[in-house]
Design an enzyme around this catalytic site. Sequence first.
Site, PDB file in Angstrom:
ATOM      1  N   ASP A 177      50.037  34.590  36.951  1.00  0.00           N
ATOM      2  CA  ASP A 177      50.391  36.073  36.669  1.00  0.00           C
ATOM      3  C   ASP A 177      51.596  36.432  37.040  1.00  0.00           C
ATOM      4  OD1 ASP A 177      49.881  38.678  35.612  1.00  0.00           O
ATOM      5  OD2 ASP A 177      48.341  38.055  35.111  1.00  0.00           O
ATOM      6  N   HIS A 244      51.112  43.076  35.880  1.00  0.00           N
ATOM      7  CA  HIS A 244      50.186  43.127  36.045  1.00  0.00           C
ATOM      8  C   HIS A 244      48.790  42.452  36.391  1.00  0.00           C
ATOM      9  CE1 HIS A 244      48.199  40.673  31.838  1.00  0.00           C
ATOM     10  NE2 HIS A 244      48.264  41.489  32.293  1.00  0.00           N
ATOM     11  N   SER A 424      43.741  41.107  28.888  1.00  0.00           N
ATOM     12  CA  SER A 424      44.077  40.797  30.375  1.00  0.00           C
ATOM     13  C   SER A 424      43.117  41.832  30.778  1.00  0.00           C
ATOM     14  CB  SER A 424      46.204  41.394  30.235  1.00  0.00           C
ATOM     15  OG  SER A 424      46.434  40.471  29.679  1.00  0.00           O
TER      16      SER A 424
END
Length: 610
Positions: A177, A244, A424
Amino acid sequence: MNGSRSLRISLLAVTTGALISSGITVSAAAPAPAPAAQSTAAMSSGIADAPVERLIVGYKSGAAEAKSNDAASKDAKAKGAKAGEALGFDRRLGTGAALVDLGGELSKDSLSEVIDTFRADSDVAYVVPDKRMYAMADPNDSYYDRQWDLFETAAGMRVPGAWAKATGEGVKVAVIDTGYVAHSDLAANMIAGYDFISDPWMAQDGGGRDNNPADPGDWMNRGECGRDNNGQPVPPRDTNNSWHGTHVAGTIAAVTGNGKGVAGIAYNAKIQPVRVLGKCGGTTADIIDAITWASGGSVSGVPANPNPANVINMSLGGGGSCDSGTQSAINGAVSRGTTVVVAAGNDNLNAANFNPASCNNVITVAASDRQGNRAEYSNYGNTIEITAPGGETTASSANGIWSTLNTGTRSVGSETYTAYQGTSMATPHIAGLVALMKEAKPALTPAQISTAIRENARTLPGSCSGGCGAGLADATATLNAITGGTDPDPEPEPGQNVFTNTNNVNIPDYGGWVASDIEVTGRSGNGPAQLKVPVDIKHTFRGDLVVVLEAPDGTDFTLKNLSQTDSADNITQTFTVDASGVAANGTWQLWVRDTYPNDTGYIDSWGLTF
């Protein structure tokens, strides 16, 4: 930025704007404002038959022993003499009950005789063993009450029941990520990772590949990533840091039971941050190397991974079907025993047209909302293996997925917690479940893991158009299945109608009745002879509570009577009533009353399964 840069893969969180570059759809996460924290008490319960050395004796208010220690002491000695044991008064508890010392460990028969001697006394309201208690499933993390995705009856993933089987101990999860920004609710579960971003401009950390996967941020200015096929600037507006990877990591393995923040699904697993996404996303080549390295394969110029991952989480994707390079890397990872979990995508389109969602040998995850519908943004189709909670923050942040984050918009700020939505967010739910499974049964192969998750899923409580795989993942059912356990609260069989109310209703301490309503429609005739009533009430002394179900015609079904001998927390179980004599359609009410002072709670959720 020039147009010759490599193909870019994006993170799959909230879609705030489509960034089209070389045919690849890029979505950026948008944080929702966080309301003030609310504390949640930890739940404890006896988990073993430890020796009993004391009794808790509650006397009726009019008895002398209820007020006088001397009287309680004399009574203990008298009861002991009658039972042939040496009993003694130890101390008075805060509730007014007497703690009676048994003088040592008694045999089961002797203990029963002593308890029966107290119960035979009309002045004794109750007598219970002073059991040894241990921390159990519900954590004391301050935001745990917001994590509906873990525990809510309606559309949660039923994680707490799985914690009795495993917590992820010894399992390593690679989060491929944006990297990791320091957060105290994650730090204890982080292990060394790697930064695979080869382009220094995209990396934004002053260099290319290195052994530091720290996330410096992925902010972008309007048009900084080129133009899409329609000539529009990418991104179409300025964007701030998403952090994220840190949000994803928190869902999997945030430190749990530490009195703050959120609870991770596999809270004793280790997170290995593998950085591939930076400014304008990431490249296929970097992601292929990251998959290979994370799973224990060899990558030229990169030191060997000392901690190959058991699970890889990829909450990222781009347009187009799975390419051969990515498929080859995934095949290699799976051959080394690593389970690969990927996001379906957030475009409300067929996941078959997205990469790596359409790859083989992966678990592709769609997202559901708090009501158990396919989330409005989630991709769908035959390539979906399973659905997990992804949330929808459009109406309220309370309906999103809460996890670890940072306040910094264009640089690193301070740690915080925020609700996101997206596939996600759904994907790490499954990666966390895989981590639990690998601890409980390490020999499971990636194929066996995928099969077990799908075979033990439950039907989505809401609707799904286009295909949501096997249904909503069920952590408790899955762990019970692979360990040979039984589920004390099984989910309804496919085809049954389920009605739920997840709105909290406070139960006043030693107060009047409160009610929670469910409107049943679309049913003909009377209810079933075995109407299932799942109830989730959070309360610090459930023995104080009386719970009654009222049918639309006013018929009452008592689900739980007063029981001052039951001192445990919470009512979390499914009751069964014979509703064959009452009409199904109409307003059903769950009535609850607290009949004794000093403890509080609320109706968390309840339902009716026809």
